[in-house]
Design an enzyme around this catalytic site. Structure first.
Site, PDB file in Angstrom:
ATOM      1  N   ASN A 124       0.849  -1.191   0.000  1.00 17.94           N
ATOM      2  CA  ASN A 124       0.000   0.000   0.000  1.00 17.94           C
ATOM      3  C   ASN A 124       0.891   1.250   0.000  1.00 17.94           C
ATOM      4  OD1 ASN A 124      -1.413   2.270   1.108  1.00 17.94           O
ATOM      5  ND2 ASN A 124      -3.079   0.903   1.663  1.00 17.94           N
ATOM      6  N   HIS A 168       0.947   6.263   1.863  1.00 13.47           N
ATOM      7  CA  HIS A 168       1.655   7.243   2.684  1.00 13.47           C
ATOM      8  C   HIS A 168       2.886   7.841   2.017  1.00 13.47           C
ATOM      9  CE1 HIS A 168      -1.384   6.844   5.544  1.00 13.47           C
ATOM     10  NE2 HIS A 168      -1.206   5.546   5.632  1.00 13.47           N
ATOM     11  N   HIS A 170      -5.609   3.572  -1.563  1.00 15.28           N
ATOM     12  CA  HIS A 170      -6.933   3.948  -1.051  1.00 15.28           C
ATOM     13  C   HIS A 170      -7.245   5.366  -1.507  1.00 15.28           C
ATOM     14  CE1 HIS A 170      -9.665   4.285   2.801  1.00 15.28           C
ATOM     15  NE2 HIS A 170     -10.306   4.589   1.688  1.00 15.28           N
ATOM     16  N   ARG A 223      -9.377   8.152  -0.986  1.00 12.64           N
ATOM     17  CA  ARG A 223     -10.359   8.620   0.005  1.00 12.64           C
ATOM     18  C   ARG A 223     -11.182   9.772  -0.553  1.00 12.64           C
ATOM     19  NH1 ARG A 223     -10.489   7.968   5.514  1.00 12.64           N
ATOM     20  NH2 ARG A 223      -9.252   6.221   6.227  1.00 12.64           N
ATOM     21  N   ARG A 280      -6.867  12.747   0.806  1.00 11.75           N
ATOM     22  CA  ARG A 280      -5.774  13.184   1.693  1.00 11.75           C
ATOM     23  C   ARG A 280      -4.442  12.555   1.311  1.00 11.75           C
ATOM     24  NH1 ARG A 280      -7.511  10.077   7.203  1.00 11.75           N
ATOM     25  NH2 ARG A 280      -9.448  11.142   6.780  1.00 11.75           N
ATOM     26  N   GLU A 317      -8.632   0.485  -2.959  1.00 19.28           N
ATOM     27  CA  GLU A 317      -9.483   0.516  -1.763  1.00 19.28           C
ATOM     28  C   GLU A 317     -10.380   1.739  -1.860  1.00 19.28           C
ATOM     29  OE1 GLU A 317      -6.143  -1.307   1.317  1.00 19.28           O
ATOM     30  OE2 GLU A 317      -6.929   0.717   1.595  1.00 19.28           O
ATOM     31  N   THR A 362      -8.499   3.667   8.598  1.00 13.28           N
ATOM     32  CA  THR A 362      -9.698   2.834   8.613  1.00 13.28           C
ATOM     33  C   THR A 362      -9.797   2.115   9.959  1.00 13.28           C
ATOM     34  OG1 THR A 362      -9.196   2.495   6.297  1.00 13.28           O
ATOM     35  CG2 THR A 362     -10.975   1.188   7.205  1.00 13.28           C
ATOM     36  N   GLU A 366     -11.184  -9.385   3.012  1.00 18.96           N
ATOM     37  CA  GLU A 366      -9.915  -9.034   3.654  1.00 18.96           C
ATOM     38  C   GLU A 366     -10.216  -8.857   5.136  1.00 18.96           C
ATOM     39  OE1 GLU A 366      -7.292  -6.229   1.759  1.00 18.96           O
ATOM     40  OE2 GLU A 366      -6.506  -5.553   3.679  1.00 18.96           O
ATOM     41  N   HIS A 418      -3.832  -4.482   7.744  1.00 15.89           N
ATOM     42  CA  HIS A 418      -3.972  -3.292   8.585  1.00 15.89           C
ATOM     43  C   HIS A 418      -3.077  -3.392   9.815  1.00 15.89           C
ATOM     44  CE1 HIS A 418      -5.953   0.593   9.117  1.00 15.89           C
ATOM     45  NE2 HIS A 418      -5.544   0.431  10.356  1.00 15.89           N
TER      46      HIS A 418
HETATM   47  N1  PXP Z   1      -6.010  -3.153   3.994  1.00 18.75           N
HETATM   48  C1  PXP Z   1      -6.980  -2.215   4.015  1.00 18.75           C
HETATM   49  C2  PXP Z   1      -8.338  -2.596   3.542  1.00 18.75           C
HETATM   50  C3  PXP Z   1      -6.713  -0.907   4.456  1.00 18.75           C
HETATM   51  O1  PXP Z   1      -7.685   0.016   4.479  1.00 18.75           O
HETATM   52  C4  PXP Z   1      -5.387  -0.577   4.841  1.00 18.75           C
HETATM   53  C5  PXP Z   1      -5.065   0.823   5.263  1.00 18.75           C
HETATM   54  O2  PXP Z   1      -5.321   1.694   4.227  1.00 18.75           O
HETATM   55  C6  PXP Z   1      -4.416  -1.580   4.770  1.00 18.75           C
HETATM   56  C7  PXP Z   1      -4.752  -2.864   4.379  1.00 18.75           C
HETATM   57  C8  PXP Z   1      -2.983  -1.315   5.112  1.00 18.75           C
HETATM   58  O3  PXP Z   1      -2.867  -0.951   6.448  1.00 18.75           O
HETATM   59  P1  PXP Z   1      -1.477  -0.393   6.967  1.00 18.75           P
HETATM   60  O4  PXP Z   1      -1.214   0.859   6.205  1.00 18.75           O
HETATM   61  O5  PXP Z   1      -1.724  -0.171   8.414  1.00 18.75           O
HETATM   62  O6  PXP Z   1      -0.445  -1.441   6.689  1.00 18.75           O
END
Ligand code: PXP
Length: 246
Positions: free
Chosen positions: A13, A16, A49, A51, A55, A76, A107, A157, A196
């Protein structure tokens, strides 16, 4: 039937990287560059993701990821008409439907598929009809899994946030919930992913759950990249996953 060990995929992901870029409003660091590094380091997919408040990832990032990155994109998104239109326009390989509250930092919990069933049903159907693999981001809960199946989502998931945040015996209990939910998902024909909050410290026990076939990891990897580089962070995460699965 005896089954061999299933491979475990890593979706990186890159949200960030965009968070950091947006902090200064320019183009650096570019999440596309991160996606390219992730591909070279052995990621199996890219997760982003989009949003409502944009952001981190923005619309043009989605267009560029679809155009320039060879890895499959797991988009996402909240189950809203705006996001549905964007998904249908870009047709990523996968969409993961997540709950979204404007004020939350991240989330916070799984999607309430049970309570939102009527709202989710047409969205899951439209995405599926467009050839997009739909997953629902849910807590490890039997009723949520049953509803995902009823809705026709092929994938769930499991939210690993509670497991990652807990300590000691409470963490062991959360891991048990994840393992039970992943086993149940298989019995009702759902492909099971998880994510997550996963880190080097928390990933192995989740990776060892044989019926989970994909982990989506972002925040920890991007943070760790500051110290060890993104390539090294992803390679280390993959090694921990592979070791736990073996
Ligand atoms: N899976 C989903 C569905 C999420 O919403 C997120 C966070 O955006 C993640 C995985 C990844 O989480 P993290 O950034 O905490 O590793």
């Amino acid at each position: 039937m005896a089954m061999g060990k299933r491979a475990l995929r890593l979706g990186v992901n890159i949200d960030h990287v965009a968070t950091l870029r947006n902090a200064r409003g320019g183009r650096h660091p570019d999440p596309l560059r991160a996606a390219g590094i992730a591909a070279a380091a052995g990621a199996h997919g890219i997760t982003a993701h989009l949003r409502e408040d944009r952001r981190h990832i923005r619309d043009e990032d989605i267009a560029r990821l679809m155009r320039d990155i060879a890895l499959p994109l797991n988009l996402e998104m909240a189950a809203t008409p705006e996001m549905l239109a964007i998904a249908l326009a870009h047709k990523p390989q996968a969409v993961c439907l997540v709950p979204e509250k404007r004020a939350e930092v991240t989330t916070e919990g799984g999607l309430d598929a049970v309570g939102g069933r009527d709202h989710l049903a047409p969205i899951v159907r439209w995405l599926g009809d467009a050839g997009i693999r739909v997953s629902l981001f849910i807590d490890p809960d039997t009723a949520q899994l049953d509803t995902a199946r009823l809705l026709g989502a092929p994938v769930v998931e499991l939210h690993t946030g509670a497991y990652c945040e807990a300590e000691g015996a409470a963490r062991a209990r959360e891991l048990e919930r994840l393992a039970a939910a992943a086993a149940y998902a298989e019995t009702i024909g759902l492909e099971c992913h998880a994510g997550h909050g996963l880190s080097y410290e928390t990933v192995a026990p989740v990776a060892a759950i044989a019926t989970i076939v994909e982990l989506n990891i972002g925040h920890f990897l991007i943070g760790e990249a500051i110290f060890s580089g993104l390539d090294g962070a992803i390679r280390r995460m993959r090694a921990l996953m592979d070791e736990a699965r073996a």
